[in-house]
Design a protein around this motif. Structure first.
Motif, PDB file in Angstrom:
ATOM      1  N   SER A  37       0.829  -1.198   0.000  1.00  0.00           N
ATOM      2  CA  SER A  37       0.000   0.000   0.000  1.00  0.00           C
ATOM      3  C   SER A  37       0.868   1.255   0.000  1.00  0.00           C
ATOM      4  O   SER A  37       0.617   2.214  -0.739  1.00  0.00           O
ATOM      5  CB  SER A  37      -0.920  -0.018   1.217  1.00  0.00           C
ATOM      6  OG  SER A  37      -1.708   1.129   1.260  1.00  0.00           O
ATOM      7  N   TRP A  38       1.892   1.274   0.851  1.00  0.00           N
ATOM      8  CA  TRP A  38       2.804   2.417   0.898  1.00  0.00           C
ATOM      9  C   TRP A  38       3.531   2.584  -0.430  1.00  0.00           C
ATOM     10  O   TRP A  38       3.681   3.698  -0.938  1.00  0.00           O
ATOM     11  CB  TRP A  38       3.820   2.283   2.030  1.00  0.00           C
ATOM     12  CG  TRP A  38       4.922   3.281   1.862  1.00  0.00           C
ATOM     13  CD1 TRP A  38       6.213   3.025   1.528  1.00  0.00           C
ATOM     14  CD2 TRP A  38       4.802   4.706   1.947  1.00  0.00           C
ATOM     15  NE1 TRP A  38       6.920   4.208   1.417  1.00  0.00           N
ATOM     16  CE2 TRP A  38       6.067   5.254   1.667  1.00  0.00           C
ATOM     17  CE3 TRP A  38       3.753   5.567   2.225  1.00  0.00           C
ATOM     18  CZ2 TRP A  38       6.312   6.621   1.666  1.00  0.00           C
ATOM     19  CZ3 TRP A  38       4.004   6.941   2.226  1.00  0.00           C
ATOM     20  CH2 TRP A  38       5.267   7.449   1.951  1.00  0.00           C
ATOM     21  N   THR A  39       3.991   1.489  -1.015  1.00  0.00           N
ATOM     22  CA  THR A  39       4.709   1.550  -2.287  1.00  0.00           C
ATOM     23  C   THR A  39       3.817   2.142  -3.378  1.00  0.00           C
ATOM     24  O   THR A  39       4.260   2.993  -4.155  1.00  0.00           O
ATOM     25  CB  THR A  39       5.229   0.161  -2.695  1.00  0.00           C
ATOM     26  OG1 THR A  39       6.076  -0.331  -1.651  1.00  0.00           O
ATOM     27  CG2 THR A  39       6.009   0.213  -3.996  1.00  0.00           C
ATOM     28  N   ARG A  40       2.560   1.710  -3.438  1.00  0.00           N
ATOM     29  CA  ARG A  40       1.623   2.270  -4.419  1.00  0.00           C
ATOM     30  C   ARG A  40       1.443   3.771  -4.194  1.00  0.00           C
ATOM     31  O   ARG A  40       1.463   4.558  -5.143  1.00  0.00           O
ATOM     32  CB  ARG A  40       0.268   1.568  -4.341  1.00  0.00           C
ATOM     33  CG  ARG A  40       0.206   0.275  -5.122  1.00  0.00           C
ATOM     34  CD  ARG A  40      -1.232  -0.225  -5.311  1.00  0.00           C
ATOM     35  NE  ARG A  40      -2.016  -0.222  -4.081  1.00  0.00           N
ATOM     36  CZ  ARG A  40      -2.009  -1.175  -3.165  1.00  0.00           C
ATOM     37  NH1 ARG A  40      -1.249  -2.236  -3.346  1.00  0.00           N
ATOM     38  NH2 ARG A  40      -2.755  -1.084  -2.083  1.00  0.00           N
ATOM     39  N   ALA A  41       1.265   4.172  -2.934  1.00  0.00           N
ATOM     40  CA  ALA A  41       1.070   5.591  -2.623  1.00  0.00           C
ATOM     41  C   ALA A  41       2.309   6.409  -2.994  1.00  0.00           C
ATOM     42  O   ALA A  41       2.194   7.502  -3.569  1.00  0.00           O
ATOM     43  CB  ALA A  41       0.742   5.761  -1.139  1.00  0.00           C
ATOM     44  N   ALA A  42       3.489   5.898  -2.660  1.00  0.00           N
ATOM     45  CA  ALA A  42       4.730   6.614  -2.985  1.00  0.00           C
ATOM     46  C   ALA A  42       4.912   6.711  -4.503  1.00  0.00           C
ATOM     47  O   ALA A  42       5.308   7.760  -5.017  1.00  0.00           O
ATOM     48  CB  ALA A  42       5.928   5.916  -2.340  1.00  0.00           C
TER      49      ALA A  42
ATOM     50  N   GLY B 130       4.917   9.842  -9.462  1.00  0.00           N
ATOM     51  CA  GLY B 130       4.644   9.647 -10.884  1.00  0.00           C
ATOM     52  C   GLY B 130       5.331   8.429 -11.462  1.00  0.00           C
ATOM     53  O   GLY B 130       5.731   8.417 -12.626  1.00  0.00           O
ATOM     54  N   LEU B 131       5.465   7.393 -10.642  1.00  0.00           N
ATOM     55  CA  LEU B 131       6.119   6.154 -11.072  1.00  0.00           C
ATOM     56  C   LEU B 131       5.090   5.050 -11.279  1.00  0.00           C
ATOM     57  O   LEU B 131       4.025   5.062 -10.662  1.00  0.00           O
ATOM     58  CB  LEU B 131       7.141   5.700 -10.020  1.00  0.00           C
ATOM     59  CG  LEU B 131       8.268   6.680  -9.728  1.00  0.00           C
ATOM     60  CD1 LEU B 131       9.082   6.204  -8.530  1.00  0.00           C
ATOM     61  CD2 LEU B 131       9.148   6.865 -10.948  1.00  0.00           C
TER      62      LEU B 131
END
Length: 85
Positions: free
Chosen positions: A14-19, A24-25
């Motif tokens: 979840s954090w990776t998706r948000a970051a 813009g990755l």
């Protein structure tokens, strides 16, 4: 307030998706296991504070097109496992 020592896999994702969204990755370009393996190798072979710095450097090299992310991680992981200061 408690600070968990282990982040559950779903929270890390979840954090990776948000970051990724914030930066813009594309989430599909992020290999979490590869990054965690790099951090482990550097933290154990060099020093814990070197892990995030090294992850940043590997990302910088990959982002600049100097090498693929996998090659950057492989190279610095190899260096870390052979490191003796």
């Amino acid at each position: 307030m408690t600070n968990p020592t282990h982040l559950p896999p779903e929270a890390l994702d979840s954090w990776t998706r948000a970051a990724c969204d914030e930066l813009g990755l594309d989430r599909s370009d992020v290999d979490i296991a590869l990054i965690l393996d790099l951090a482990r190798d550097v933290a154990h072979g060099v020093a814990r504070p070197a892990a995030p710095v090294t992850a940043y450097l590997a990302g910088l090299a990959a982002g600049r097109g100097t090498m693929t992310p996998e090659d950057a991680v492989r190279r610095v992981s190899s260096r870390a496992t052979q490191w003796s200061s």
